[in-house]
Each structure stands twice: as C-alpha cells, then as structure tokens.
Scaffold this motif. Structure first.
Motif, PDB file in Angstrom:
ATOM      1  N   VAL A 173      61.483  59.673   5.137  1.00 16.81           N
ATOM      2  CA  VAL A 173      61.229  60.188   3.793  1.00 16.81           C
ATOM      3  C   VAL A 173      62.507  60.314   2.980  1.00 16.81           C
ATOM      4  O   VAL A 173      62.571  59.869   1.835  1.00 16.81           O
ATOM      5  N   TYR A 174      63.525  60.927   3.539  1.00 13.72           N
ATOM      6  CA  TYR A 174      64.710  61.258   2.761  1.00 13.72           C
ATOM      7  C   TYR A 174      65.883  60.309   2.978  1.00 13.72           C
ATOM      8  O   TYR A 174      66.717  60.136   2.099  1.00 13.72           O
ATOM      9  N   GLY A 175      65.970  59.726   4.146  1.00 12.79           N
ATOM     10  CA  GLY A 175      67.124  58.912   4.463  1.00 12.79           C
ATOM     11  C   GLY A 175      66.950  57.440   4.157  1.00 12.79           C
ATOM     12  O   GLY A 175      67.925  56.706   4.082  1.00 12.79           O
ATOM     13  N   PHE A 176      65.705  56.994   3.983  1.00  9.00           N
ATOM     14  CA  PHE A 176      65.424  55.572   3.785  1.00  9.00           C
ATOM     15  C   PHE A 176      66.121  54.723   4.848  1.00  9.00           C
ATOM     16  O   PHE A 176      66.596  53.625   4.580  1.00  9.00           O
ATOM     17  N   THR A 177      66.210  55.269   6.057  1.00  6.59           N
ATOM     18  CA  THR A 177      66.906  54.614   7.159  1.00  6.59           C
ATOM     19  C   THR A 177      65.985  53.579   7.797  1.00  6.59           C
ATOM     20  O   THR A 177      64.801  53.853   8.012  1.00  6.59           O
ATOM     21  N   PRO A 178      66.498  52.406   8.127  1.00  9.09           N
ATOM     22  CA  PRO A 178      65.676  51.441   8.874  1.00  9.09           C
ATOM     23  C   PRO A 178      65.199  52.051  10.196  1.00  9.09           C
ATOM     24  O   PRO A 178      65.898  52.867  10.802  1.00  9.09           O
ATOM     25  N   LEU A 179      64.037  51.622  10.627  1.00  2.00           N
ATOM     26  CA  LEU A 179      63.400  52.219  11.803  1.00  2.00           C
ATOM     27  C   LEU A 179      64.279  52.130  13.044  1.00  2.00           C
ATOM     28  O   LEU A 179      64.394  53.109  13.794  1.00  2.00           O
ATOM     29  N   SER A 180      64.917  51.008  13.265  1.00  2.00           N
ATOM     30  CA  SER A 180      65.739  50.869  14.477  1.00  2.00           C
ATOM     31  C   SER A 180      66.908  51.854  14.466  1.00  2.00           C
ATOM     32  O   SER A 180      67.200  52.481  15.480  1.00  2.00           O
ATOM     33  N   GLY A 222      56.236  50.985  11.349  1.00  2.00           N
ATOM     34  CA  GLY A 222      56.779  49.776  10.765  1.00  2.00           C
ATOM     35  C   GLY A 222      55.766  48.867  10.100  1.00  2.00           C
ATOM     36  O   GLY A 222      56.146  47.834   9.561  1.00  2.00           O
ATOM     37  N   LEU A 223      54.490  49.214  10.124  1.00  2.00           N
ATOM     38  CA  LEU A 223      53.472  48.336   9.546  1.00  2.00           C
ATOM     39  C   LEU A 223      53.066  48.720   8.132  1.00  2.00           C
ATOM     40  O   LEU A 223      52.660  47.863   7.357  1.00  2.00           O
ATOM     41  N   THR A 224      53.138  49.987   7.814  1.00  2.00           N
ATOM     42  CA  THR A 224      52.615  50.456   6.540  1.00  2.00           C
ATOM     43  C   THR A 224      53.744  51.028   5.686  1.00  2.00           C
ATOM     44  O   THR A 224      54.897  51.083   6.105  1.00  2.00           O
ATOM     45  N   ASP A 225      53.370  51.502   4.507  1.00  2.00           N
ATOM     46  CA  ASP A 225      54.378  52.075   3.623  1.00  2.00           C
ATOM     47  C   ASP A 225      54.812  53.448   4.130  1.00  2.00           C
ATOM     48  O   ASP A 225      54.260  53.996   5.080  1.00  2.00           O
ATOM     49  N   ARG A 226      55.822  53.982   3.495  1.00  2.00           N
ATOM     50  CA  ARG A 226      56.445  55.235   3.927  1.00  2.00           C
ATOM     51  C   ARG A 226      55.440  56.395   3.942  1.00  2.00           C
ATOM     52  O   ARG A 226      55.406  57.173   4.897  1.00  2.00           O
ATOM     53  N   ASP A 227      54.629  56.520   2.904  1.00  2.00           N
ATOM     54  CA  ASP A 227      53.683  57.640   2.833  1.00  2.00           C
ATOM     55  C   ASP A 227      52.669  57.601   3.966  1.00  2.00           C
ATOM     56  O   ASP A 227      52.335  58.636   4.555  1.00  2.00           O
ATOM     57  N   ASP A 228      52.168  56.421   4.269  1.00  2.00           N
ATOM     58  CA  ASP A 228      51.192  56.292   5.348  1.00  2.00           C
ATOM     59  C   ASP A 228      51.833  56.596   6.706  1.00  2.00           C
ATOM     60  O   ASP A 228      51.217  57.250   7.560  1.00  2.00           O
ATOM     61  N   GLN A 229      53.072  56.168   6.912  1.00  2.00           N
ATOM     62  CA  GLN A 229      53.755  56.467   8.165  1.00  2.00           C
ATOM     63  C   GLN A 229      53.980  57.966   8.319  1.00  2.00           C
ATOM     64  O   GLN A 229      53.844  58.503   9.416  1.00  2.00           O
ATOM     65  N   VAL A 230      54.301  58.635   7.214  1.00  2.00           N
ATOM     66  CA  VAL A 230      54.495  60.084   7.261  1.00  2.00           C
ATOM     67  C   VAL A 230      53.189  60.779   7.633  1.00  2.00           C
ATOM     68  O   VAL A 230      53.183  61.732   8.429  1.00  2.00           O
TER      69      VAL A 230
END
Length: 172
Positions: A47-54, A120-128
């Motif tokens: 949400v806040y860091g926009f960090t890549p998942l890896s 990693g499949l959906t947008d940020r809001d859905d992952q949250v």
C-alpha cells in the motif's frame, strides 16, 4: 542392570516425546503471530511502499525470525530469479518446502496457500483485501491454537511420562 538401563531409556524416550509435543503446541501460536505480522508488513509494503513483491517478501523475511521468516525470504529470493514461473507457483513451492519447519497445522497452510493464489495477479486494492482476509482468518486460528495450548500442553507432558512408564510395565 541392563534391564534397568533399558527401562530408563524407554521412560526417557516417552518423556521426551511428551515434551516435544508440548513444545509444538507452544510454538504454534508464536508462529501464527509471526505470520500475521509478516502479512501485515507485506500489506504495508504494497500500500505505502509500492515495493515490488520479490523485494517486499525478501525484506519481510530478513526482519522476521525463524521458520516463518524463511518462508518469506525464500519466496522473495525465488521471485527475483528470472525463471519464468508465476508468483502463485513459487509461493506454493516455498510453502511445500518450508512448512514442515513450522509448528503450524494444515488449516493455516490452507489459508496461506489461498492467499498465494492471488499474490501478484490483481491490483493493489484487491491484494490488500485478500491479505486482510488471510490475516483475519489467521487471527481466528491463533485463538484456537492458544486454547489448544492451554488445554493440552500439560496433558502431553504427563502423557509422555505415563506412556513410557506403561511400556516399561508391559515389558516386565
């Protein structure tokens, strides 16, 4: 003399088995709490860091202790390798490899596996949303684990000693 030594070894083995089972019961709530904290950190990174998942998983793995941190660290490491595998496949592979090092049960594994299907499949809001759902489910499992610990920890310690004593009595 040899019989007495054998009886002592059997009694010791039963006692150690009971203590090991009690230790597993006491570690389970700790591991679930570490997993919850790791998922909360992942949510913050997304949400806040926009960090890549890896990078996020690797960072969480470095900051998390024990076997739960190893799950995150290995997932982050494998995601950063250019192998062409999806995040879901990597997550399932890591869970399969590392889960036996934790004291968690299959119910927690199922929750984490379901979460991995959406990473990693959906947008940020859905992952949250999926992360928060997994955290909520794990909090329920943590309560259950604490209840089981309070209920069964002393029982396993006593049962180990009694089991060893029963085997010694039956043998003689």
């Amino acid at each position: 003399m040899l019989k007495l030594f054998g009886a002592a070894l059997i009694l010791l083995a039963g006692t150690l088995f009971g203590w090991y089972q009690a230790l597993q019961l006491s570690r389970r709530p700790t591991h679930i709490a570490e997993l919850i904290r790791g998922l909360q950190r992942l949510e913050t990174e997304i949400v806040y860091g926009f960090t890549p998942l890896s990078e996020a998983l690797r960072s969480i793995g470095e900051r998390s202790p024990g076997p739960v941190g190893a799950v995150f660290a290995q997932a982050g490491k494998e995601l950063s390798e250019p192998a062409g595998r999806s995040a879901r496949d990597i997550w399932q592979h890591v869970i399969t490899q590392q889960w036996r090092n934790t004291s968690m049960k299959p119910s927690e594994r199922e929750i984490v596996s379901q979460l991995g299907a959406t990473l990693g499949l959906t947008d940020r809001d859905d992952q949250v949303k999926h992360l928060r759902l997994a955290i909520l489910q794990l909090q329920g499992e943590n309560e259950t684990a604490r209840e089981e610990q309070a209920k069964y920890e002393r029982m396993w310690k006593s049962l180990g000693v009694l089991l060893g004593a029963l085997i010694v009595i039956i043998m003689y």
